[in-house]
Scaffold this active site. Structure first.
Site, PDB file in Angstrom:
ATOM      1  N   SER A 261       0.887  -1.064   0.101  1.00 18.97           N
ATOM      2  CA  SER A 261       0.038   0.109   0.047  1.00 18.97           C
ATOM      3  C   SER A 261       0.929   1.067   0.086  1.00 18.97           C
ATOM      4  O   SER A 261       2.158   1.237   0.099  1.00 18.97           O
ATOM      5  CB  SER A 261      -0.829  -0.089   1.248  1.00 18.97           C
ATOM      6  OG  SER A 261      -0.231   0.118   2.405  1.00 18.97           O
ATOM      7  N   LYS A 262       0.328   2.348  -0.030  1.00 19.53           N
ATOM      8  CA  LYS A 262       0.955   3.568  -0.291  1.00 19.53           C
ATOM      9  C   LYS A 262       2.085   3.780   0.941  1.00 19.53           C
ATOM     10  O   LYS A 262       3.190   4.240   0.653  1.00 19.53           O
ATOM     11  CB  LYS A 262       0.008   5.089   0.068  1.00 19.53           C
ATOM     12  CG  LYS A 262      -0.382   5.253  -1.468  1.00 19.53           C
ATOM     13  CD  LYS A 262      -0.606   6.853  -1.607  1.00 19.53           C
ATOM     14  CE  LYS A 262      -0.669   6.988  -2.972  1.00 19.53           C
ATOM     15  NZ  LYS A 262      -2.001   7.686  -2.968  1.00 19.53           N
TER      16      LYS A 262
END
Ligand code: GLU
Length: 486
Positions: A261-262
């Site tokens: 994820s980010k």
């Protein structure tokens, strides 16, 4: 057989590094076999596809040097061809018109959910529970249409979808180059919609038709598409087309093993460019994240293209490790062409100070030494700071201490010796320092710190002789003068 691979991104967002790696594997496989690498923009989802995302994908690939061997294909432009193939499958009896409405299908699902809930109610006998569960399972099972064997529409103008008749055989096996042989019971496959009621093709149909029409021999993609393969294969069979080889590559995970994820750095490929990574470092790092060849850690594209093999793709997900990426980047910073490095570092330096010819000359001379001092371009630019900044107004504690009385005296004497030096080479400057030490029976440990403090104000810098050489006589004397009484 000419190997033809493709990268088929949906332009609904950035080109993230997982996508870039898929593109890279397709590129390398094509190059390995002297084949063709194609790009197809899967822009059939009109609501979510954007021109900006398409551009970001093209830019990301261009930055990595993953040039396709033909202009990109846009899936949305092939809609007529997709529909034509669906109707062909109807003609030959592999597909059919289904008149079930979305409302009927929803009602069926609702009824299934209701039965499943009812089976859990208190006071039911085991047999009653079982029968409710069986009814629920049948209603919630992958949909098999009552029209799959033909049948007239409920009314002449009833709208219809075109569905593929799912295979009746018991099981179906996909032989995947990465996942191995995987078998699925065909009861898990529904009668797939090929054309929606408005006549538009579905994604599942479009992918297969386009892959066939582009002559794709190897479909290499993320393993999030693995299950789709079981729905796509029957389309190949129905059309009587050759089935390509499939290779479903495990996802990239974060360093903690969770889905990327980010938070882990699941950034766009171009964000890595902006953070100061080199494209060859990105390629080298990404290919090793899921593929290996012996224990070689770093690859140029040419090297990888000579040995890339789907059989060497790991079955386990790779974990993104930014420290390792930094090491790989540092390696390429040290080894790329120096004039290119200079150009890249100058662009970074321009964010920190006004560029000038003399600064660019200093950088050019210093980079062969200083390039060891950064994992990314901004770090490298920062470690060159002393070339334009004497830090005189911002001395750290150590530098202030070095420039107390005794230190200032030495700086003053050294200034004189330096000024008198005929030659301004590293060797000559080293001689000046050594002769000064000898003449005053001092060690370099006593002379170096005040001189260094006056020149760089405590900023990190390498040996003094090269530092003075890069700065040039005029700048060195001016920097020393700043600390000396007028
Ligand atoms: N368009 C799909 C995606 O971006 C890829 C489809 C495929 O590779 O078959 O996830």
């Amino acid at each position: 057989m000419t190997v033809i691979t493709r990268f088929a991104p949906s332009p609904t967002g950035m080109l993230h590094i997982g996508g870039a790696r898929t593109a890279l594997f397709n590129y390398l496989l094509a190059k390995r076999h002297g084949g063709t690498f194609l790009l197809r923009i899967e822009d059939t989802d009109k609501k979510r596809s954007t021109d900006e995302a398409t551009q970001a994908i093209l830019d990301g690939m261009a930055w990595l040097g993953l040039d396709a061997d033909a202009p990109p294909t846009y899936q949305s432009r092939n809609a007529d061809r997709h529909a034509e193939c669906a109707l062909r499958m109807v003609e030959v009896g592999h597909a059919f018109r289904c008149y079930a409405t979305p409302e009927e299908l929803q009602a069926r699902r609702d009824e299934g959910e209701a039965k499943r809930a009812a089976a859990k109610a208190d006071g039911l006998s085991e047999a009653e529970q079982q029968s409710l569960r069986a009814e629920a399972d049948a209603l919630l099972a992958p949909y098999r249409s009552p029209w799959r064997d033909g049948g007239d529409p409920p009314a002449p103008d009833t709208p219809y979808t075109v569905r593929l008749r799912a295979p009746d055989q018991e099981s179906m096996t996909v032989s995947d180059q990465v996942q191995g042989e995987v078998t699925l019971n065909t009861t898990e496959i529904d009668d797939l919609i090929l054309l929606r009621a408005d006549g538009t093709p579905t994604y599942m149909l479009a992918v297969v038709v386009d892959d066939h029409d582009m002559g794709v021999t190897h479909v290499v993609r993320g393993d999030d598409h693995f299950r789709n393969t079981f729905r796509q294969l029957p389309i190949y069979w129905a059309m009587g087309w050759d089935v390509p080889e499939f290779a479903h590559v495990p996802m990239i995970h974060g360093s903690d093993g969770a889905k990327l994820s980010k938070r882990h750095g699941a950034l766009s490929t171009l964000a890595y460019r902006d953070m100061g990574y080199l494209p060859e470092a990105m390629n080298s790092y990404l290919m090793r994240l899921g593929w290996s060849h012996g224990d070689q850690e770093i690859f140029s594209m040419d090297e990888a293209a000579k040995v890339f093999d789907l059989a060497d793709i790991n079955k386990a997900p790779g974990r993104l490790d930014l420290d390792k990426l930094g090491d790989v980047n540092a390696y390429f910073i040290r080894t790329i062409d120096e004039s290119r490095l200079l150009h890249l570092v100058l662009a970074e330096v321009a964010n920190l100070t006004d560029a000038s010819d003399s600064l660019s000359e200093r950088l050019q001379q210093a980079l062969p030494t200083l390039k060891e001092r950064g994992q990314t371009l901004p770090q490298l630019a920062e470690s060159c700071r002393f070339l334009w900044d004497s830090n005189a107004d911002n001395l750290n504690k150590k530098a202030r201490k070095a420039l107390r009385e005794e230190g200032i005296k030495r700086v003053s004497e050294l200034r004189e010796a330096l000024d008198l030096s005929d030659s301004w080479t590293i060797e000559a400057l080293q001689n000046v320092l050594e002769s000064y030490c000898a003449a005053h029976t001092l060690s370099m440990g006593q002379v170096g710190p005040p001189l260094r403090a006056a020149l760089t104000g405590g900023l990190p810098a390498p040996d003094l002789a090269p530092v003075m050489y890069w700065l040039g006589r005029e700048e060195v004397l001016a920097r020393l003068d700043k600390h000396l009484p007028a």
